[in-house]
Design a protein around this motif. Sequence first.
Motif, PDB file in Angstrom:
ATOM      1  N   LEU A 214     -42.602  19.835  28.595  1.00 13.72           N
ATOM      2  CA  LEU A 214     -44.154  19.638  28.369  1.00 13.72           C
ATOM      3  C   LEU A 214     -44.651  19.320  27.222  1.00 13.72           C
ATOM      4  O   LEU A 214     -45.454  18.963  27.319  1.00 13.72           O
ATOM      5  CB  LEU A 214     -43.998  21.280  29.592  1.00 13.72           C
ATOM      6  N   THR A 218     -47.763  16.868  26.017  1.00 11.39           N
ATOM      7  CA  THR A 218     -48.634  17.839  25.510  1.00 11.39           C
ATOM      8  C   THR A 218     -49.411  17.611  23.838  1.00 11.39           C
ATOM      9  O   THR A 218     -50.552  17.872  23.879  1.00 11.39           O
ATOM     10  CB  THR A 218     -48.209  19.316  24.863  1.00 11.39           C
ATOM     11  N   SER A 230     -49.991  18.418  31.311  1.00 10.76           N
ATOM     12  CA  SER A 230     -49.739  19.919  31.186  1.00 10.76           C
ATOM     13  C   SER A 230     -49.939  20.388  32.501  1.00 10.76           C
ATOM     14  O   SER A 230     -48.867  21.465  32.752  1.00 10.76           O
ATOM     15  CB  SER A 230     -50.260  20.277  30.451  1.00 10.76           C
ATOM     16  N   ALA A 439     -49.274  25.223  29.700  1.00 12.72           N
ATOM     17  CA  ALA A 439     -50.649  24.731  28.996  1.00 12.72           C
ATOM     18  C   ALA A 439     -50.977  25.746  28.659  1.00 12.72           C
ATOM     19  O   ALA A 439     -51.636  25.305  27.152  1.00 12.72           O
ATOM     20  CB  ALA A 439     -51.429  24.239  29.843  1.00 12.72           C
TER      21      ALA A 439
END
Length: 527
Positions: A214, A218, A230, A439
């Motif tokens: 992740l 990102t 994300s 996120a």
Amino acid sequence: MSDYPDSVAFLGQWGRFQQVVFFLLCASIVPNGFGAFNLVFLTDAPGHRCSVPDVGLTEDWRAAIIPVQVVNGNQQLSRCSRFRLDVVRNLSAQGLVPGRDVNLTDLEQEGCVDGWSYSRDVYQSTIVSEFDLVCSEQWKLTFISTVFFVGVLLGSFFSGQLSDRFGRKPVLFLTMGVQMVFTFIQVFSTSWIMFTVLLFINGLGQISNFVAALVLGTEILTGHVRVLYSSMGACLSFTLGYMMLPGCAYLLRDWTSLLLALSLPCLAYLPLWWFIPESPRWLLSQGRVEEAESIVRKAAKWNKVQAPLVIFQDYTVQNPNAFDLLRTSSIRITTLLLCLVTFATCTGYYGLSFNTSQLHADPYMSCFISAAVEVPAYISGWLVLRYFPRRRSICCSLLLQAVSLFLIQLVPQTLPYLSIALEMLAKYFVTITFSMMFAYIAELYPTLLRNTAVGVCSTVGRLGNCIAPFLITLNTYVLHLPYIIIGTLGCVAALAALYIPESFGQPLPETIQQMHKRERWALYTEF
């Protein structure tokens, strides 16, 4: 010093390079989906009753030796006791007929001293039938699940720091390898203790792999593509693995075959090492400007654009550590609030995910329904992240989850499907929150602290995972108590979310100073 997005703006947002990174990282997340929930099938208890050895009993006594009990208003054969075998054998030898010559309620009972007979209608075998984890040994199932999530907790914490120290890419593939290797070794477990120890090590790589992928995506992707990845890309990949799990479990109904099927295909991910790059943001934070520029120049060739002679100018190296998450009062408050919201979200998400037995009599269908609900939830989460402010969106989704759970208590028992619908509505809203939280955290912290921050918040969230197996067992004492607890946590977290800084429409901070400015601005924001 120019911001990273401005420095790489010449690449565009959706060229060949970004497409490769996007889809390969999504592919690396798929195993986390079936790895996180395979315990639903591995630890499910098949129908069972005491085993009765062949000692010359008549057919009538063999059929009557298992007592009948009333459970929740329904009569069923006892799973953990039988009438004393020596007494029944004597009565059978005398030619007495149970229920006519002998009152069964007067007979003394004993435990399953000769083991258990397990139904094979649903499963050929699980670790429950393999190691006899039933009746007085049933507590071990909750213990096994908790040990797994303790491994996930520790993995989330240490992987975040390792990732900030040694890089995103090495930790991504290290945790992927841990997950694959120890899932395979579990097949050869000879005791429940050995299985649990291997499961703990497996847990170290489980969500750590997800967090590393992740954060890597990102940091490499920019603009709307970063939000898409994300929120929806990574999360839907997780859900895809989750939805594949019941299909694999249905086709492979013994626990060893299921573990093999979930581990061996992961070998196909090892060649991705040569295609997934390190994060240029992280390399810059370490002062490795030449390596970062080399990756970006390669991306420019893939995207068929011309790179400038000097891509990154005036980049300075900082050396913060995890204590910077708590060093100033404003950042400390933000970190603590994010930890609280993540804890409540993970408790609700995993509590409702593991509570699938009420959805449908078929466990495979139950698991699939629970997974399928996440697809529209993650799409909704992406749309919310795309168009709406973060903190108010998270607050609303947590409150709607809580309301759905509180309403379940008002549903009469004659409308079970309405209760299921409300529970799935709560799962929908908590999944939206789950998709937004990581996120959101990644957007709030600078590059040097981003993976550590996500790891720390994830670690606190995994405390919720650890208590989820115990939480769902509370319905044996008060039917709706798990819903009340999860709903109350959601309300508290919704209030806390209102005091977290907003990141909607703002670039990722590169330095702690940029985060300080955002924190100070948040203090004067009216909610």
